[in-house]
Structures are given as C-alpha cells and as structure tokens.
Enzyme design. Structure first.
Site, PDB file in Angstrom:
ATOM      1  N   GLU A  35      -7.548   5.942  15.224  1.00 43.67           N
ATOM      2  CA  GLU A  35      -7.117   5.390  16.524  1.00 43.67           C
ATOM      3  C   GLU A  35      -6.172   4.194  16.371  1.00 43.67           C
ATOM      4  OE1 GLU A  35      -7.528   6.147  19.851  1.00 43.67           O
ATOM      5  OE2 GLU A  35      -8.379   8.070  19.247  1.00 43.67           O
ATOM      6  N   HIS A  37      -3.781   3.887  14.158  1.00 41.22           N
ATOM      7  CA  HIS A  37      -2.436   4.466  14.047  1.00 41.22           C
ATOM      8  C   HIS A  37      -1.970   4.984  15.412  1.00 41.22           C
ATOM      9  CE1 HIS A  37      -3.881   5.167   9.779  1.00 41.22           C
ATOM     10  NE2 HIS A  37      -2.750   4.511   9.580  1.00 41.22           N
ATOM     11  N   SER A 186      -8.162   3.614   7.083  1.00 39.31           N
ATOM     12  CA  SER A 186      -8.322   4.949   6.477  1.00 39.31           C
ATOM     13  C   SER A 186      -9.395   4.897   5.387  1.00 39.31           C
ATOM     14  CB  SER A 186      -6.998   5.416   5.876  1.00 39.31           C
ATOM     15  OG  SER A 186      -6.005   5.394   6.880  1.00 39.31           O
TER      16      SER A 186
END
Ligand code: PAF
Length: 282
Positions: A35, A37, A186
């Site tokens: 989210e 990104h 990530s």
C-alpha cells in the site's frame, strides 16, 4: 497498461507524450509492492497525465549479498496490482540491459551520508544515486515520488537532483503504516510471526522517545532508555537510534538545536533489517 522491457520502447511513447504536452509522473520501485507504493502511485496519478512505475531490484545498492538474494520478488502479483491502479506504463528492465558492465562511477554525498544508513550501509547511496540517475535519464519524468520512510534516501536524491540539474521535481509521500503502527516495507514479508510481533519495537520506541522529548526530557537520557528497551528484546539488534536535523542529516542532541528534527531508527529483527523515522513537531 503497457509493460516495457527497454528504454527504446519508452522513448517512442515519450516522444508522443511530448508532442501532446503530457506530464509524466514516475514511481521507481524494487517490486514486492504494498500500500505504501500504491500511495506513491495514487499521488502521481493525481498530478500527472501518465504514470510510469519501474520495478528493478538494483544489485549495486545492496551492501549485503544475502539481503539482495532474499529480496522478495513477486512480479505476477505486482503487475496485477499495477493494472488495478490503472498505471499507464510499467518499466521492467533486466539487469543485463541496465548494467551491461559494472559501473565505474561512484557517488558520494558528503555529510549527508556520513551517518545512519550511509554509515551502516557503505556504498548504498552510491548505488541508489546511480540507479535513480539512470532511471531519470531513461524516463525523463516531470515528477518522481518517494516514501518518507526512506528519509535519508529522499535527502540524498533531492541533493543529487540539485547538483546534477535534473529537471524532475521530487515529491515525498508520508509513510504508510499497518494499523498497529509498523511502517510498510517489502522486507516485512520476510518476518516470521514472532518477528512481526517484535518489530513493533521500532514504532513504539519512536513514539515513546517523541513523547519524552516533547515533555522536556533530555535526548541522551531518552536514547539510553530506548537502547535498554532494545537490549531487552531478544529478537532485536539495534543499529542506530538518532535525533537528526532532516535538512542536513546531521545528528543533534536536542530539539532546540534545529528548526526541524526527526528521530530515525534501524534495527535487525531476526535477520531482517528494518528502518523507520518520526518527525518531531513541537
Ligand atoms: O526506495 C527504493 O525502493 C529504491 O531505493 C529505489 C529508489 C527504487 C532505487 O532502487
């Protein structure tokens, strides 16, 4: 959505977009999209006609081979997310086309990288500077979007844009967090259940330190308290917990020492290195 492998393919679209005076927004990523990104992408779509997202895990910005080897790769899922966000173009270069030879260039950012990420990850910002320059030269965006979670990266990129006269405006987007406060990254995908629980120590420490500072407590006493908190958490291994002036990234010892200040933290949780930061607004 067009998925491109080469800069030459983009060049054709870029020429057409230039003729029709389209404004180009760019979101560089290393994939494993979350989210955070998507916030960057949504911001780009708001103020640009065309949004380009790149996915490239840049080998030269990793100072640790294991971190590079284990960096999550989820191309199929990423493309599905980008399609849903109505991204116009995805640029997916392969490492051989991006680096036909290992670059001989290296970049140095002086005092901006003498602390925190720059000190703990030698060569990291050189690798970031080189890939972002290459991507800016290929995509030639009007605006590029970066997350505030990587606060020092934003400072380095803004300085690089200034020093090299890139015609790209750098837009910073606030950090997106899970409901319990963990900053999206990530790397969170690699945390076990126990590590995920332990990872909350980053945001809890930032909030605690911020409140103590705003209540008038001395920074060095606050930092000692936080270091003790990390020592008490067996899964955590603290690298730094510093108060900085975000304008020049110099470490400070009191919020009175500069106009603005932020607390920055980096810690391993198990084998996963996480970073976060919080601005102090008195
Ligand atoms: O922030 C990142 O994901 C990377 O450092 C970037 C800016 C995409 C360069 O590889």
């Amino acid at each position: 959505m067009q998925v491109l492998k080469t800069g030459a393919e983009w060049q054709k679209i870029w020429l057409q977009s230039l003729q029709s005076q389209k404004i180009i927004g760019f979101v560089p990523t290393m994939g494993a999209l979350h989210e955070g990104h998507l916030d960057l992408i949504r911001n780009s779509k708001k103020s640009n006609d065309i949004t380009v997202v790149s996915i490239f895990v840049n080998p030269i910005q990793f100072n640790n081979q294991e971190d590079f080897d284990n960096y999550p790769s989820l191309i199929k899922e990423d493309l599905a997310l980008l399609e849903k966000e109505n991204v116009d173009v995805v640029y997916l270069p392969d490492p051989q086309s991006m680096y036909p030879e290992k670059p001989v260039l290296s970049m140095h950012f002086g005092d901006l990288e003498s602390v925190l990420e720059g000190a703990f990850r030698p060569g990291h910002f050189s690798g970031v500077g080189i890939i972002v320059s290459k991507l800016f030269n290929i995509i030639r965006p009007h605006q590029a979007f970066f997350g505030q979670k990587d606060l020092q990266q934003v400072a380095v990129i803004k300085r690089m844009v200034k020093d090299l006269s890139f015609q790209t405006e750098i837009i910073t987007v606030p950090t997106r967090r899970e409901e319990d406060g963990l900053a999206l990254s990530s790397r969170n995908l690699r945390l076990s259940k126990e590590e995920r629980d332990a990872s909350l120590i980053l945001i809890e420490s930032l909030n605690l330190a911020k409140n103590e500072l705003l209540a008038g407590k001395d920074w060095l006493a606050v930092r000692n308290q936080i270091q003790q908190k990390f020592e008490d958490e067996p899964l955590a291994n603290l690298e730094y917990f510093e108060l900085i002036n975000p304008d020049n990234f110099q470490v400070i010892e009191s919020i009175a020492q500069s106009k603005a200040s932020s607390i920055c933290v980096a810690s391993y949780i198990g084998n996963i290195r996480l970073i976060d930061n919080l601005p102090i607004i008195p």
